[in-house]
Design an enzyme around this catalytic site. Structure first.
Site, PDB file in Angstrom:
ATOM      1  N   CYS A  78      88.503 -38.667   9.152  1.00 53.63           N
ATOM      2  CA  CYS A  78      88.054 -39.982   9.487  1.00 53.63           C
ATOM      3  C   CYS A  78      86.480 -40.047   9.651  1.00 53.63           C
ATOM      4  O   CYS A  78      85.970 -39.131  10.083  1.00 53.63           O
ATOM      5  CB  CYS A  78      88.566 -40.443  10.839  1.00 53.63           C
ATOM      6  SG  CYS A  78      88.054 -42.120  11.323  1.00 53.63           S
ATOM      7  N   CYS A  82      83.830 -40.314  16.704  1.00 56.89           N
ATOM      8  CA  CYS A  82      84.318 -40.045  18.078  1.00 56.89           C
ATOM      9  C   CYS A  82      84.385 -38.617  18.440  1.00 56.89           C
ATOM     10  O   CYS A  82      85.107 -37.879  18.136  1.00 56.89           O
ATOM     11  CB  CYS A  82      85.851 -40.897  18.164  1.00 56.89           C
ATOM     12  SG  CYS A  82      85.817 -42.203  17.333  1.00 56.89           S
ATOM     13  N   CYS A  85      87.635 -36.776  19.066  1.00 56.50           N
ATOM     14  CA  CYS A  85      88.574 -36.892  18.243  1.00 56.50           C
ATOM     15  C   CYS A  85      88.767 -35.607  17.164  1.00 56.50           C
ATOM     16  O   CYS A  85      87.790 -35.456  16.411  1.00 56.50           O
ATOM     17  CB  CYS A  85      88.642 -37.992  17.445  1.00 56.50           C
ATOM     18  SG  CYS A  85      90.019 -38.449  16.495  1.00 56.50           S
ATOM     19  N   CYS A 122     104.871 -46.276  17.765  1.00 61.08           N
ATOM     20  CA  CYS A 122     103.535 -46.501  17.338  1.00 61.08           C
ATOM     21  C   CYS A 122     103.023 -45.821  16.206  1.00 61.08           C
ATOM     22  O   CYS A 122     103.309 -44.209  16.293  1.00 61.08           O
ATOM     23  CB  CYS A 122     102.543 -46.069  18.660  1.00 61.08           C
ATOM     24  SG  CYS A 122     103.498 -46.829  20.071  1.00 61.08           S
ATOM     25  N   CYS A 153     104.104 -51.060  17.116  1.00 60.61           N
ATOM     26  CA  CYS A 153     102.892 -50.866  17.557  1.00 60.61           C
ATOM     27  C   CYS A 153     102.095 -50.062  16.291  1.00 60.61           C
ATOM     28  O   CYS A 153     102.518 -49.240  15.945  1.00 60.61           O
ATOM     29  CB  CYS A 153     102.895 -50.206  18.796  1.00 60.61           C
ATOM     30  SG  CYS A 153     101.261 -49.893  19.595  1.00 60.61           S
ATOM     31  N   CYS A 213      97.298 -53.939  22.897  1.00 60.27           N
ATOM     32  CA  CYS A 213      97.271 -52.478  23.582  1.00 60.27           C
ATOM     33  C   CYS A 213      95.922 -52.001  23.627  1.00 60.27           C
ATOM     34  O   CYS A 213      95.371 -51.886  22.600  1.00 60.27           O
ATOM     35  CB  CYS A 213      98.419 -51.876  22.864  1.00 60.27           C
ATOM     36  SG  CYS A 213      98.438 -50.169  23.574  1.00 60.27           S
ATOM     37  N   ARG A 285      99.945 -47.235  30.524  1.00 62.88           N
ATOM     38  CA  ARG A 285     100.865 -45.920  29.790  1.00 62.88           C
ATOM     39  C   ARG A 285     100.087 -44.687  30.242  1.00 62.88           C
ATOM     40  O   ARG A 285      98.878 -44.473  29.845  1.00 62.88           O
ATOM     41  CB  ARG A 285     100.629 -46.221  28.316  1.00 62.88           C
ATOM     42  CG  ARG A 285     100.975 -47.804  27.932  1.00 62.88           C
ATOM     43  CD  ARG A 285     100.853 -48.020  26.517  1.00 62.88           C
ATOM     44  NE  ARG A 285     102.000 -47.218  25.805  1.00 62.88           N
ATOM     45  CZ  ARG A 285     101.803 -47.332  24.335  1.00 62.88           C
ATOM     46  NH1 ARG A 285     100.814 -47.796  23.669  1.00 62.88           N
ATOM     47  NH2 ARG A 285     103.013 -46.699  23.682  1.00 62.88           N
TER      48      ARG A 285
HETATM   49  N1  SAM Z   1      91.517 -44.666  14.262  1.00 60.90           N
HETATM   50  C1  SAM Z   1      91.961 -45.648  15.013  1.00 60.90           C
HETATM   51  C2  SAM Z   1      91.037 -45.793  16.104  1.00 60.90           C
HETATM   52  O1  SAM Z   1      90.130 -45.258  16.357  1.00 60.90           O
HETATM   53  O2  SAM Z   1      91.122 -47.097  16.639  1.00 60.90           O
HETATM   54  C3  SAM Z   1      93.143 -45.063  15.551  1.00 60.90           C
HETATM   55  C4  SAM Z   1      93.616 -43.862  16.100  1.00 60.90           C
HETATM   56  S1  SAM Z   1      92.606 -43.254  17.229  1.00 60.90           S
HETATM   57  C5  SAM Z   1      92.941 -41.405  17.383  1.00 60.90           C
HETATM   58  C6  SAM Z   1      93.363 -43.751  18.815  1.00 60.90           C
HETATM   59  C7  SAM Z   1      93.050 -43.295  20.250  1.00 60.90           C
HETATM   60  O3  SAM Z   1      93.466 -42.145  20.327  1.00 60.90           O
HETATM   61  C8  SAM Z   1      91.587 -43.491  20.293  1.00 60.90           C
HETATM   62  O4  SAM Z   1      91.148 -44.645  20.537  1.00 60.90           O
HETATM   63  C9  SAM Z   1      91.517 -42.433  21.758  1.00 60.90           C
HETATM   64  O5  SAM Z   1      91.490 -43.247  22.919  1.00 60.90           O
HETATM   65  C10 SAM Z   1      92.745 -41.570  21.581  1.00 60.90           C
HETATM   66  N2  SAM Z   1      92.218 -40.426  21.523  1.00 60.90           N
HETATM   67  C11 SAM Z   1      91.924 -39.604  20.295  1.00 60.90           C
HETATM   68  N3  SAM Z   1      91.751 -38.165  20.591  1.00 60.90           N
HETATM   69  C12 SAM Z   1      91.980 -37.910  21.769  1.00 60.90           C
HETATM   70  C13 SAM Z   1      91.895 -36.756  22.695  1.00 60.90           C
HETATM   71  N4  SAM Z   1      91.381 -35.759  22.213  1.00 60.90           N
HETATM   72  N5  SAM Z   1      92.101 -37.065  24.011  1.00 60.90           N
HETATM   73  C14 SAM Z   1      92.640 -38.237  24.150  1.00 60.90           C
HETATM   74  N6  SAM Z   1      92.761 -39.224  23.488  1.00 60.90           N
HETATM   75  C15 SAM Z   1      92.471 -39.267  22.333  1.00 60.90           C
HETATM   76 FE1  SF4 Z   2      88.615 -41.902  13.526  1.00 63.74          FE
HETATM   77 FE2  SF4 Z   2      89.481 -40.409  15.476  1.00 63.74          FE
HETATM   78 FE3  SF4 Z   2      87.522 -42.316  15.994  1.00 63.74          FE
HETATM   79 FE4  SF4 Z   2      90.129 -43.176  15.459  1.00 63.74          FE
HETATM   80  S1  SF4 Z   2      89.428 -42.066  17.279  1.00 63.74           S
HETATM   81  S2  SF4 Z   2      88.111 -43.967  14.623  1.00 63.74           S
HETATM   82  S3  SF4 Z   2      90.746 -41.404  14.135  1.00 63.74           S
HETATM   83  S4  SF4 Z   2      87.403 -40.597  14.850  1.00 63.74           S
END
Ligand code: SAM
Ligand code: SF4
Ligand code: DTB
Length: 343
Positions: A78, A82, A85, A122, A153, A213, A285
């Site tokens: 990606c 973040c 992530c 989801c 979802c 959500c 959730r």
């Molecule tokens: N890429 C899309 C986005 O960011 O909206 C969808 C997938 S993203 C992985 C969905 C959510 O997963 C993130 O907004 C975050 O809240 C959660 N998430 C990702 N990594 C995480 C982690 N290490 N611990 C807890 N929540 C996490």
């Molecule tokens: Fe990409 Fe992870 Fe951020 Fe979703 S949470 S936008 S998958 S880096």
């Protein structure tokens, strides 16, 4: 950065169900001041739990929990940064980028989730934003999920209005897009897009008529006041989300938050309770982080008003309790799964 404070504020008073928010005359739902939410977080634990349980029982059967299965249909690589992530291409986490899963493989996962008792399915994709052809492909997957009688979802990143509309037309029930943190903490965690981008996507989802959500992550180093800031942002969306995932940070090696100090688990429970009180009819959730949590802490989360979990041995790329462990936990607690999906 502020540090966590877990001791109740000496000035916090039991609230006994008087709204702490300032109702605005022009709005159908009360607006929550950040300080009013922080006052809830500061309550003595037993008082906070009592308030949350009382609200929960007004709107839900407190013995019932929704089981939602999560599937990563496009993993890794990606472009966003973040900090939490494992799927960000900016962090050396060893997660390989994959292509989108085939419709056949997704259908198999849907059938497996349904057989295991899930009612909601989801799909997550590691995109900053889907392209038109991605949305067309996901719309087809939504139809597959709906044909099996499950709620659908998706969480695909930022959406244009035409994308939200196309997903609605395919039958999507919920779109997940998290605010993730308070506005004043967001820039510490993500630099490649801003808070307003997130709000804009949520507005498009709402305007398409798809249920929202949206939630966040607890344990990223935010202060208690910043946790209140996240909950206030969510609760002040008008209307507030139908579904509110509260994730506990899963610390993944290679991410900037890998060495984040542990959060007091009771602080996580408090956040769930405050989400329940401020968003009474939402499905709250208990999301990521359950594998790192004791059964006792999970039980407290249910007692605080959580009524949905991710069900299945994987989240997107990290682990989740396996189905047998969750069934055993629910049996120990005398809790039942929300109605099983129809044909
Ligand atoms: N890429 C899309 C986005 O960011 O909206 C969808 C997938 S993203 C992985 C969905 C959510 O997963 C993130 O907004 C975050 O809240 C959660 N998430 C990702 N990594 C995480 C982690 N290490 N611990 C807890 N929540 C996490
Ligand atoms: Fe990409 Fe992870 Fe951020 Fe979703 S949470 S936008 S998958 S880096
Ligand atoms: C949400 O709020 N949590 C889920 C779901 N929405 C998509 C994702 C949790 C991801 C946890 C880390 C991982 O496995 O990638």
């Amino acid at each position: 950065m502020d540090t966590d404070t877990v001791a109740p504020s000496p000035t916090a008073q039991p609230l006994h169900f008087h709204r702490t928010a300032q109702p605005a005359a022009s709005q159908a739902q009360p607006r929550w001041r950040v300080q009013a939410v922080a006052d809830l977080l500061d309550l003595p634990f037993t008082e906070l739990m009592f308030q949350a349980q009382t609200v929960h029982r007004q709107h839900f059967d407190p013995t019932e929990v929704e089981l939602a299965t999560l599937l990563s249909i496009k993993t890794g690589g990606c472009p966003e940064d973040c900090g939490y992530c494992p799927q960000s291409a900016h962090h050396p986490t060893g997660v390989a980028a994959t292509k989108m899963m085939t419709p056949e493989a997704v259908r198999e996962a849907v059938l497996g989730a349904k057989a295991a008792g899930a009612t909601r399915f989801c799909m997550g994709a590691a995109w900053r934003a889907p392209k038109d052809r991605d949305v067309e492909a996901v719309a087809e997957l939504v139809r597959t999920i709906k044909a099996e009688g499950l709620e659908a979802c998706a969480t695909l990143g930022m959406l244009e209005q035409r994308h939200a509309d196309a997903l609605r037309d395919a039958g999507l029930d919920y779109y997940n897009h998290n605010l993730d943190s308070a506005p004043d903490f967001y820039g510490d965690i993500i630099t490649t897009r801003d808070y307003q981008d997130r709000l804009d996507t949520l507005a498009r989802v709402r305007s398409a008529g798809v249920k929202v959500c949206s939630g966040g992550i607890v344990g990223m180093g935010e202060s208690r006041l910043q946790r209140a800031g996240l909950i206030a942002e969510l609760a002040n969306l008008s209307p507030y989300p139908e579904s509110v995932p509260i994730n506990h940070l899963v610390k993944v090696a290679g991410t900037p938050l890998a060495d984040q100090p542990d959060l007091d688990p009771l602080e996580f429970v408090r956040t769930i309770a405050v989400a329940r009180i401020t968003m009474p009819t939402a499905r709250v959730r208990l999301s990521a982080g359950r594998r790192q949590m004791s059964d006792a802490v999970q039980a407290l989360c249910f007692a605080a008003g959580a009524n949905s979990i991710f069900y299945g041995d994987k989240l997107l790329v990290t682990g989740n309790p396996d189905v047998a462990a969750d069934q055993a936990l629910l049996a120990r607690l005398g809790m039942t799964a929300r109605g099983v999906a129809a044909a």
